[in-house]
Design an enzyme around this catalytic site. Structure first.
Site, PDB file in Angstrom:
ATOM      1  N   ASN A  90      -7.258  -5.689   1.738  1.00 39.73           N
ATOM      2  CA  ASN A  90      -5.944  -5.676   1.102  1.00 39.73           C
ATOM      3  C   ASN A  90      -5.459  -7.056   0.685  1.00 39.73           C
ATOM      4  O   ASN A  90      -4.607  -7.181  -0.167  1.00 39.73           O
ATOM      5  CB  ASN A  90      -4.918  -5.020   2.032  1.00 39.73           C
ATOM      6  CG  ASN A  90      -4.994  -5.529   3.447  1.00 39.73           C
ATOM      7  OD1 ASN A  90      -6.051  -5.466   4.072  1.00 39.73           O
ATOM      8  ND2 ASN A  90      -3.908  -6.050   3.969  1.00 39.73           N
ATOM      9  N   SER A  92      -3.849   6.185   2.061  1.00 44.14           N
ATOM     10  CA  SER A  92      -2.390   6.190   2.035  1.00 44.14           C
ATOM     11  C   SER A  92      -1.892   6.383   0.604  1.00 44.14           C
ATOM     12  O   SER A  92      -2.333   5.692  -0.317  1.00 44.14           O
ATOM     13  CB  SER A  92      -1.886   4.860   2.591  1.00 44.14           C
ATOM     14  OG  SER A  92      -0.483   4.814   2.493  1.00 44.14           O
ATOM     15  N   THR A 111       6.637  19.374  11.448  1.00 41.03           N
ATOM     16  CA  THR A 111       6.773  20.075  10.163  1.00 41.03           C
ATOM     17  C   THR A 111       6.238  19.188   9.049  1.00 41.03           C
ATOM     18  O   THR A 111       6.574  18.007   8.975  1.00 41.03           O
ATOM     19  CB  THR A 111       8.256  20.438   9.913  1.00 41.03           C
ATOM     20  OG1 THR A 111       8.695  21.227  11.020  1.00 41.03           O
ATOM     21  CG2 THR A 111       8.431  21.205   8.622  1.00 41.03           C
ATOM     22  N   CYS A 123       5.834 -14.724   7.880  1.00 44.97           N
ATOM     23  CA  CYS A 123       6.776 -15.491   8.684  1.00 44.97           C
ATOM     24  C   CYS A 123       7.247 -14.638   9.841  1.00 44.97           C
ATOM     25  O   CYS A 123       8.039 -13.726   9.673  1.00 44.97           O
ATOM     26  CB  CYS A 123       7.963 -15.899   7.817  1.00 44.97           C
ATOM     27  SG  CYS A 123       9.055 -17.044   8.633  1.00 44.97           S
TER      28      CYS A 123
HETATM   29  C1  LIG Z   1      -1.313  -0.597   3.350  1.00 41.45           C
HETATM   30  C2  LIG Z   1      -2.517  -0.581   4.197  1.00 41.45           C
HETATM   31  C3  LIG Z   1      -2.531   0.111   5.430  1.00 41.45           C
HETATM   32  C4  LIG Z   1      -1.302   0.776   5.986  1.00 41.45           C
HETATM   33  O1  LIG Z   1      -0.937   1.928   5.256  1.00 41.45           O
HETATM   34  P1  LIG Z   1       0.534   2.516   5.458  1.00 41.45           P
HETATM   35  O2  LIG Z   1       0.494   3.814   4.705  1.00 41.45           O
HETATM   36  O3  LIG Z   1       1.483   1.550   4.863  1.00 41.45           O
HETATM   37  O4  LIG Z   1       0.718   2.724   6.917  1.00 41.45           O
HETATM   38  C5  LIG Z   1      -3.701   0.126   6.152  1.00 41.45           C
HETATM   39  N1  LIG Z   1      -4.812  -0.488   5.705  1.00 41.45           N
HETATM   40  C6  LIG Z   1      -4.845  -1.143   4.531  1.00 41.45           C
HETATM   41  C7  LIG Z   1      -6.110  -1.779   4.088  1.00 41.45           C
HETATM   42  C8  LIG Z   1      -3.702  -1.222   3.751  1.00 41.45           C
HETATM   43  O5  LIG Z   1      -3.734  -1.892   2.594  1.00 41.45           O
END
Ligand SMILES: *Cc1c(COP(=O)(O)O)cnc(C)c1O
Length: 394
Positions: A150, A198, A236, A323
């Protein structure tokens, strides 16, 4: 405004918004209820499950809807650890550039007696399959390596790792949050047993995601209660979110090739432009890289000030350092690829969206050049570097 922080989150697509609306206004019934409004919601979840499964080469029954990437990572890793523990296997292999949802879960397991081996990622931020072969042991119960990073956007050799794990009978989890919807992901071809995704990273809503678990892998619950999601995730269901996630992924999958081609050209133009800044360096491999990701270090400045000045110019970007409680921690990812603290602090991540064009990229290049020069103008660190008091690293 130029939104260049798509690795943090993305704008919801019109298709996703349109898809979720009927499940807010009309079919708001509880999917567990027997009347029509509830059954419509239940059917919509099952259609979403089929659609999501198809996009990653899985079977619908192998998809579990969750609250997002973090929950999926936690459930995948804790489930694999539980399976391992029952067989007397307490060794896990991972790498140091994982998301904190993975790293903190591993830390928790370490306190419970698991042993974790972190593979090196070298200067380019990519693990090597031969290191994995040397790291696994008879008591290895899980390998968890992210599909794409990421922060620096590097793509890991998932297919190679998956094939090896399959041969050795070791469970393989991949955090594919940055990959799904952006680059081709196929759980069968890649030999993946567990995969996290996600929705808000592929133009779906926040607070919804999914976990793929290959048929036959017993999952442990994080949330106990009702029998939703085959009894593996109580509560739910987030019907509008699930429906929108599927619609977003369908669209991202359909446009993937076109978007990737366009974005990687823009990415390379941006990398080329920013490389002209003196004492700068691209973070992460230039080729094994997500189409949208650009991440640079500029010596002699601080990432935070850079972000604030870019914000003044209407550019939303991100820095590697976070930070926290007054102390500036440089990114664990940049440290893992060998950047020293001072250099890691001067980092900038730009992750382009599909609606970006060359004009946007050229504006970003001009703005970053201007802001870096300005910040260096009053940086004491930069003065020490240029006067020869301190040696340049980049
Ligand atoms: C954003 C991200 C997550 C977390 O996903 P969320 O849906 O925000 O909890 C986990 N791993 C990577 C590589 C991400 O970029």
């Amino acid at each position: 405004m130029i939104y260049a922080d798509n690795a943090a989150t993305t704008k919801m697509s019109s298709a996703a918004i349109a898809a979720m609306m009927p499940y807010i206004t009309e079919y708001y019934g509880n999917p567990s209820s027997l009347y029509l409004a509830g059954q419509k919601a239940k059917e919509a979840i099952e259609r979403a499950r089929e659609s999501v499964a198809r996009c990653i080469g899985a079977q619908p029954r192998e998809i579990l809807f969750t609250s997002g990437g973090s929950e999926s990572d936690n459930q995948a890793i804790l489930s694999a650890a539980m399976i391992g523990k029952k067989q007397g296997k307490r060794h896990i292999v991972s790498d140091p550039i994982e998301h904190h949802a993975v790293l903190h879960t591993l830390k928790k397991l370490e306190k419970e007696g698991f042993e974790i081996t972190f593979l090196p990622v070298y200067g380019e931020g990519v693990v090597r399959a031969e290191d994995l072969k040397n790291a696994v042991r008879d008591d290895t119960c899980l390998v968890t390596v992210m599909y794409a990073n990421n922060e620096i956007g590097t793509i890991q050799p998932i297919g190679e790792i998956g094939r090896f794990c399959r041969e050795r009978g070791i469970l393989f989890h991949t955090d594919a949050v940055q990959a799904v919807g952006h680059i081709p992901v196929d759980v069968v071809k890649d030999g993946v047993d567990l995969l996290s995704a996600s929705a808000h990273k592929f133009h779906g809503p926040k607070g919804v995601g999914f976990l793929y678990a290959k048929r036959g892998i017993p999952l442990s619950n994080l949330i106990e209660g009702g029998a939703q999601e085959r009894g593996k995730r109580a509560g739910t269901e987030n019907v509008p979110g699930i429906v929108a996630a599927a619609a977003a992924l369908e669209e991202s999958a359909a446009k993937m090739e076109e978007n990737a081609r366009k974005l990687s050209a823009l990415r390379d133009r941006l990398i080329c432009g920013l490389s002209e800044i003196s004492h700068s360096a691209l973070n992460g491999d230039a080729h094994k890289r997500l189409p949208s990701n650009v991440n640079f270090c500029f010596e002699g400045i601080e990432g935070e000030s850079l972000l604030l000045l870019l914000d003044d110019k209407g550019i939303c970007a991100s820095s590697g350092s976070a930070c926290t409680s007054g102390s500036l921690d440089p990114s664990h990812v940049l440290l893992a690829i060998g950047r020293v603290h001072d250099v890691a602090h001067g980092s900038l991540r730009l992750t382009l969206g599909e609606d970006a064009d060359t004009e946007d990229v050229d504006y970003i290049i001009r703005s970053v050049k201007e802001v870096v020069e300005r910040l260096r103008g009053f940086s004491p660190v930069w003065r020490d570097l240029t006067s020869g008091k301190k040696p340049f690293i980049l």
